[in-house]
Design an enzyme around this catalytic site. Structure first.
Site, short mmCIF file in Angstrom:
data_model
loop_
_atom_site.label_atom_id
_atom_site.label_comp_id
_atom_site.label_asym_id
_atom_site.label_seq_id
_atom_site.Cartn_x
_atom_site.Cartn_y
_atom_site.Cartn_z
N HIS A 179 0.83 -1.21 0.00
CA HIS A 179 0.00 0.00 0.00
C HIS A 179 0.86 1.26 0.00
O HIS A 179 2.02 1.25 0.42
CB HIS A 179 -0.91 0.01 1.23
CG HIS A 179 -0.15 0.07 2.51
ND1 HIS A 179 0.37 1.25 3.04
CD2 HIS A 179 0.22 -0.90 3.39
CE1 HIS A 179 0.99 1.01 4.17
NE2 HIS A 179 0.93 -0.30 4.40
N GLU A 189 -2.00 -6.88 7.51
CA GLU A 189 -0.75 -6.60 8.21
C GLU A 189 -0.73 -7.27 9.59
O GLU A 189 -1.75 -7.78 10.06
CB GLU A 189 -0.58 -5.08 8.34
CG GLU A 189 0.73 -4.58 8.95
CD GLU A 189 1.97 -5.07 8.22
OE1 GLU A 189 2.30 -6.28 8.35
OE2 GLU A 189 2.62 -4.26 7.55
#
Length: 361
Positions: free
Chosen positions: A99, A207
């Site tokens: 990202h 994550e």
């Protein structure tokens, strides 16, 4: 969290009499080479890292592949690898994207690693400025710009190199990953025969979980309203049932759920060859470990291709147990005194970081 992962592990592979092994196939990308410096490597100027070379399969192409791009000849090489693969083997090309920069990245840089981890990361946002929120962090203007640059990079590779576009798209449920995938792929002018950008939201691609609110996902309903054409895996729950406030997920737990993600998608023989995953630095690092790839650091908004050999192995996989995570560390000083020299506040530093980035979405 640990119990959930181990139960899913049993459900996916526990009684099948086989397991999967994942191996990076080296010799095709500069990112695989030990002498490539990941701190200075630029995929934009190196054809995504694809090594300029002749392939043994070029001779099977009309005119020995002359007139085709490097990516077209590589795609044919991959096609032959799959056609001639032994039973239980397959070759997949992963397009792994991290990202773009999120508000949590800026806050961590401003407050420093220790004070971020011990005090600020468990908060929903900056205690001095309520407009700066990092719970399930959004992209900053820099992060938006980074994703838009990757979009232009893909467009250039498609028009000039005829790169094989992803045949399936996966994305982490965290907002910054969904935003990045959207900005990267949604507006691409894909070839008429290409698979459309309809990503599947996968829980196990997120994550490292726990303590940090930036890694606590939003509800399924929120994601669905913001991205109505995204699909969810069938087990995706309304609320985040994996994140917890007391412990930070252990690295071997990340490795286990990445293994589970791979096992789930590759259990189905119809999984295509070219696969996109928009995720996180920690998740991608785990994928590289899992596939015996060299360590390769990806900054915010970076991407890496990995040619993966998937092997079905008879018997039971060596036992993997997800361990409990780490508690929040102690602060080494007064966190209220933290901050980069030269800036009055996080808001001041954020203005500096975003200066000159004028983006439209």
């Amino acid at each position: 969290m640990v119990g959930n992962l181990n139960k899913v592990h049993i459900d996916i592979v526990g009684n099948k009499g086989h397991y999967f092994r994942y191996i990076t196939v080296k010799g095709f990308f500069l990112q695989d080479e030990v002498d490539t410096d990941d701190s200075t490597f630029d995929p934009f100027t190196t054809n995504f890292g694809l090594i300029d070379q002749e392939f043994d399969t070029d001779a099977r192409l009309p005119n020995n592949g002359k007139g085709l791009t490097q990516w077209q000849r590589f795609a044919y090489k991959v096609k032959v690898l799959n056609e001639e693969a032994a039973e239980g083997q397959a070759f997949k090309l992963l397009y792994l994207g991290r990202h773009g920069q999120g508000y949590h990245n800026v806050a961590s840089a401003y407050y420093g690693t220790n004070f971020w981890q011990c005090y600020y990361a468990p908060l929903d946002g900056d205690p001095q400025d309520s407009s700066i929120v990092w719970a399930d962090a959004n992209l900053t203007r820099v992060g938006i710009y980074q994703a838009q640059q990757i979009n232009k990079f893909w467009a250039d590779l498609i028009s000039k190199q005829n790169i094989p576009t992803p045949e399936s798209f996966y994305v982490s449920p965290l907002t910054r990953a969904c935003q990045t995938a959207e900005l990267t792929f949604r507006s691409l002018d894909l070839p008429p025969t290409a698979a459309p950008f309809i990503p599947i939201v996968k829980e196990f691609t997120r994550e490292r979980m726990g303590i940090n609110t930036c890694d606590r996902r939003s509800t399924r309903n929120y994601i669905a309203k913001r991205y109505p054409y995204y699909k969810f895996e069938s087990s995706f729950t309304e609320n985040d049932e994996l994140w917890g406030p007391k412990y930070r997920e252990a690295l071997d737990s990340i490795d286990l759920r990445v293994h589970l993600f791979f096992d789930e998608i590759f259990t189905h023989s119809e999984e295509p060859t070219y696969i996109s995953l928009t995720s996180h630095g920690g998740t991608i690092a785990s994928i590289l470990r899992l596939s015996s790839h060299r360590i390769f650091y990806l900054g915010a908004g970076a991407i890496i291709p990995v040619l993966l050999k998937v092997e079905k192995v008879s018997g039971k996989r060596p036992k993997e147990i997800s361990q409990p995570g780490d508690p929040k560390p102690d602060c080494k000083g007064d966190p209220l005194e933290a901050g980069l020299d030269g800036y009055d506040s996080l808001a001041d530093y954020l203005r500096h970081v975003e200066k000159g980035y004028h983006v439209t979405v």
